[in-house]
Structure formats: C-alpha cells, structure tokens
Design a protein around this motif. Structure first.
Motif, short mmCIF file in Angstrom:
data_model
loop_
_atom_site.label_atom_id
_atom_site.label_comp_id
_atom_site.label_asym_id
_atom_site.label_seq_id
_atom_site.Cartn_x
_atom_site.Cartn_y
_atom_site.Cartn_z
N PRO A 109 -83.70 -65.49 42.48
CA PRO A 109 -84.94 -64.91 41.94
C PRO A 109 -84.67 -64.09 40.68
CG PRO A 109 -84.24 -63.72 43.90
CD PRO A 109 -83.34 -64.91 43.78
N LEU A 110 -85.68 -64.02 39.82
CA LEU A 110 -85.58 -63.30 38.55
C LEU A 110 -86.62 -62.19 38.50
CD1 LEU A 110 -84.57 -63.10 35.54
CD2 LEU A 110 -86.36 -64.76 34.99
N ASP A 111 -86.20 -61.02 38.07
CA ASP A 111 -87.13 -59.91 37.85
C ASP A 111 -86.66 -59.16 36.60
OD1 ASP A 111 -89.28 -58.22 38.19
OD2 ASP A 111 -88.71 -57.52 40.17
N ILE A 112 -87.38 -58.10 36.27
CA ILE A 112 -87.09 -57.35 35.05
C ILE A 112 -86.80 -55.88 35.35
CG2 ILE A 112 -88.35 -58.80 33.42
CD1 ILE A 112 -90.75 -56.87 33.77
N VAL A 113 -86.04 -55.26 34.46
CA VAL A 113 -85.88 -53.81 34.41
C VAL A 113 -86.22 -53.42 32.98
CG1 VAL A 113 -84.33 -51.86 34.72
CG2 VAL A 113 -83.99 -53.92 36.08
N VAL A 114 -87.26 -52.63 32.81
CA VAL A 114 -87.72 -52.31 31.46
C VAL A 114 -87.21 -50.94 31.03
CG1 VAL A 114 -89.71 -51.99 29.95
CG2 VAL A 114 -89.77 -53.75 31.73
N VAL A 115 -86.39 -50.94 30.00
CA VAL A 115 -85.87 -49.71 29.40
C VAL A 115 -86.11 -49.82 27.89
CG1 VAL A 115 -83.82 -48.30 28.98
CG2 VAL A 115 -84.10 -49.47 31.18
N ARG A 116 -86.54 -48.74 27.29
CA ARG A 116 -86.81 -48.74 25.86
C ARG A 116 -85.81 -47.85 25.14
NH1 ARG A 116 -89.15 -52.30 23.39
NH2 ARG A 116 -90.06 -50.86 21.87
N LYS A 117 -85.30 -48.36 24.03
CA LYS A 117 -84.39 -47.53 23.24
C LYS A 117 -85.18 -46.68 22.25
CE LYS A 117 -83.39 -50.66 19.37
NZ LYS A 117 -82.36 -51.48 18.70
N ILE A 118 -84.62 -45.54 21.93
CA ILE A 118 -85.15 -44.70 20.85
C ILE A 118 -84.17 -44.84 19.70
CG2 ILE A 118 -85.58 -42.34 20.06
CD1 ILE A 118 -86.08 -43.21 23.70
N GLY A 119 -84.61 -45.49 18.63
CA GLY A 119 -83.73 -45.72 17.50
C GLY A 119 -83.67 -44.51 16.58
N HIS A 120 -82.55 -44.36 15.90
CA HIS A 120 -82.40 -43.29 14.92
C HIS A 120 -83.45 -43.46 13.82
CE1 HIS A 120 -80.67 -40.74 11.80
NE2 HIS A 120 -79.88 -40.22 12.72
N PRO A 121 -84.12 -42.37 13.41
CA PRO A 121 -85.18 -42.52 12.39
C PRO A 121 -84.68 -43.12 11.08
CG PRO A 121 -84.65 -40.20 12.78
CD PRO A 121 -84.00 -40.98 13.87
N GLY A 122 -83.41 -42.96 10.79
CA GLY A 122 -82.86 -43.54 9.57
C GLY A 122 -82.35 -44.95 9.75
N ASN A 123 -82.22 -45.39 11.01
CA ASN A 123 -81.72 -46.73 11.32
C ASN A 123 -82.26 -47.12 12.70
OD1 ASN A 123 -80.37 -49.12 11.68
ND2 ASN A 123 -78.33 -48.20 11.87
N ASP A 183 -85.08 -34.55 14.03
CA ASP A 183 -86.15 -33.59 14.30
C ASP A 183 -86.52 -33.63 15.79
OD1 ASP A 183 -89.35 -33.22 14.53
OD2 ASP A 183 -88.54 -31.92 12.96
N GLN A 184 -86.45 -32.50 16.46
CA GLN A 184 -86.64 -32.47 17.91
C GLN A 184 -88.09 -32.74 18.32
OE1 GLN A 184 -83.84 -32.21 20.10
NE2 GLN A 184 -83.03 -32.66 18.06
N ASP A 185 -89.05 -32.32 17.51
CA ASP A 185 -90.45 -32.64 17.81
C ASP A 185 -90.68 -34.15 17.73
OD1 ASP A 185 -91.19 -30.03 18.28
OD2 ASP A 185 -91.82 -29.66 16.22
N TRP A 186 -90.12 -34.76 16.69
CA TRP A 186 -90.21 -36.23 16.57
C TRP A 186 -89.58 -36.90 17.78
CZ3 TRP A 186 -86.18 -39.68 16.68
CH2 TRP A 186 -86.52 -41.02 16.45
N LEU A 187 -88.42 -36.41 18.21
CA LEU A 187 -87.70 -37.02 19.32
C LEU A 187 -88.51 -36.96 20.61
CD1 LEU A 187 -85.10 -38.37 20.32
CD2 LEU A 187 -84.17 -36.07 20.74
N LYS A 188 -89.11 -35.81 20.90
CA LYS A 188 -89.93 -35.67 22.11
C LYS A 188 -91.10 -36.65 22.10
CE LYS A 188 -88.88 -30.78 22.90
NZ LYS A 188 -89.42 -29.39 22.83
N LYS A 189 -91.76 -36.76 20.95
CA LYS A 189 -92.90 -37.68 20.84
C LYS A 189 -92.46 -39.13 20.97
CE LYS A 189 -95.64 -34.58 17.90
NZ LYS A 189 -96.13 -34.32 16.53
N GLU A 190 -91.30 -39.45 20.40
CA GLU A 190 -90.81 -40.83 20.45
C GLU A 190 -90.38 -41.21 21.87
OE1 GLU A 190 -89.94 -44.62 18.79
OE2 GLU A 190 -91.25 -42.95 18.28
N ILE A 191 -89.77 -40.27 22.58
CA ILE A 191 -89.39 -40.52 23.97
C ILE A 191 -90.63 -40.82 24.80
CG2 ILE A 191 -88.50 -39.43 26.08
CD1 ILE A 191 -86.46 -37.97 24.23
N LEU A 192 -91.68 -40.01 24.63
CA LEU A 192 -92.93 -40.24 25.37
C LEU A 192 -93.56 -41.57 24.98
CD1 LEU A 192 -95.11 -39.24 27.31
CD2 LEU A 192 -96.17 -38.02 25.39
#
Length: 209
Positions: free
Chosen positions: A49-63, A88-97
């Motif tokens: 059987p096949l299923d998924i695990v969904v994880v999202r990366k947070i990329g560096h804002p410059g790359n 920027d930590q505010d950017w990081l928090k928003k991007e994680i969410l």
C-alpha cells in the motif's frame, strides 16, 4: 556518480533494493510531490500500500530551494539553527505558519477524504526522490515514529554522505542508491529528466493504488 533517467527509474531501482519486503506487512510512505512518483513504482512493484507524509520546507529568503526549516501539518518543526539566525524572525514565524497550512491543504487535496493508512506495528518505508539538507525527511521520520511502526526504513535515490550518516542514527535502516561523497548540491542534478510534479499527478497515482 549514479544518474537516473527519471523518478520512475529511481523507483524501480529502489524496489530492487527493497525486494525482501514484497508482500510483507509494510506501508510505502512517500513525500509529495516528487516522492510519490518514486513511491508509486515501489508500491506497485512490491505489491504494498502507498500513502503520504506531508512535510513542507521553509526555504532561505535569499535562496528558496535551500531549506532552513521543515514543518508538518501538526506543527512539528526542525530548523538549521545556524541558518535561521541570519533571517528576519517575524518573516520566519509567518512562513512557518504558511507552510504548516499548506501541508494541511495538501493532505486534504491528496487524500480526498480517505483515511491515512495505519502504521502502528507495521514496517514503514519512507520514500523521497532524493535528499539535500535532510530537514524534510527528518521531520517526516519524527511524524512516523509517533505512530509506533515496527520498523522505520528510509529509501531514497540520492543523498549526501554526511546526511546519510546522520539519518542512520534515527532510522532502523537507510537505503540509498547513490550515497555521494561529492554531492552536487541539488537532487535534480542526478536525474536526466526531473520535471515538476503536479497536484493532479499525485492525486492520480494515489487514486490508482
């Protein structure tokens, strides 16, 4: 250096390495999107059987292709501490969410109301089309471990040698076709054909299981 024609080719080669699990009480768990193409070939070949695990990366804002964090739909988070100091930590928090919410969206879209496959007491085989930093797959491993599999196996086509060494401390087994000492810096460099995989293709493969 090993070259793969495409993700299907990588899946077929990994299926050969995983042939002992054919017909066993195991589940293939693929990381969308590209990992689903690889995982489908393994699942089809080994009758699993096949299923998924969904994880999202947070990329560096410059790359954006360079992951500095990874998060799943439940908020489990892993970051490169050295790298996140420079953003920027505010950017990081928003991007994680934002990426956590995107993980939730993808689960709803990909599963289409289907329940996730049960992993407890089974052999969980975590699959992707390759590893760069290892953050994404490590968050996926944490998510799977919480579901109490009998065994956790990581199976990928290519990964940097030092990353494989780290993963071997956390997984019961790591299977890599190309454990590259001189990693080329991008998974796509190891494929002759490495197109973007669409949501529609992921859904089609999961529905055909």
């Amino acid at each position: 250096m090993v070259m793969f024609a495409d993700r299907k080719d990588a899946g077929k080669r990994l299926a050969e390495k995983l042939s002992k699990y054919r017909g066993k009480d195991a589940v293939i768990l693929a990381l969308p999107r590209g990992g689903v193409v690889v995982g489908y070939e393994i699942a089809r070949t080994l009758n699993l059987p096949l299923d998924i695990v969904v994880v999202r990366k947070i990329g560096h804002p410059g790359n954006p292709e360079y992951a500095i964090c990874a998060v799943d739909e439940k908020g489990s988070l892993l970051c490169n501490k050295a790298e996140i100091r420079s953003v920027d930590q505010d950017w990081l928090k928003k991007e994680i969410l934002r990426q956590k919410n995107e993980a939730l969206r993808r689960i709803r879209v990909y599963r289409g109301g289907r329940n996730p496959k049960k992993i407890s007491g089974k052999i969980a085989i975590l699959v992707d089309d390759g590893i760069a930093t290892g953050l994404t797959i490590r968050v996926a491993m944490q998510s799977i471990r919480k579901q109490n599999p009998e065994e956790l196996i990581v199976a990928v086509s290519v990964a940097p040698h030092d990353t494989v060494t780290e993963l071997e401390k956390e997984a019961d087994k790591v299977i890599v076709i190309d454990n590259d000492l001189n990693y080329l810096g991008a998974v796509g460099a190891y494929y002759s054909h490495f197109p973007q995989v669409s949501d529609e293709e992921v859904i089609e493969l999961l529905n055909s299981q």
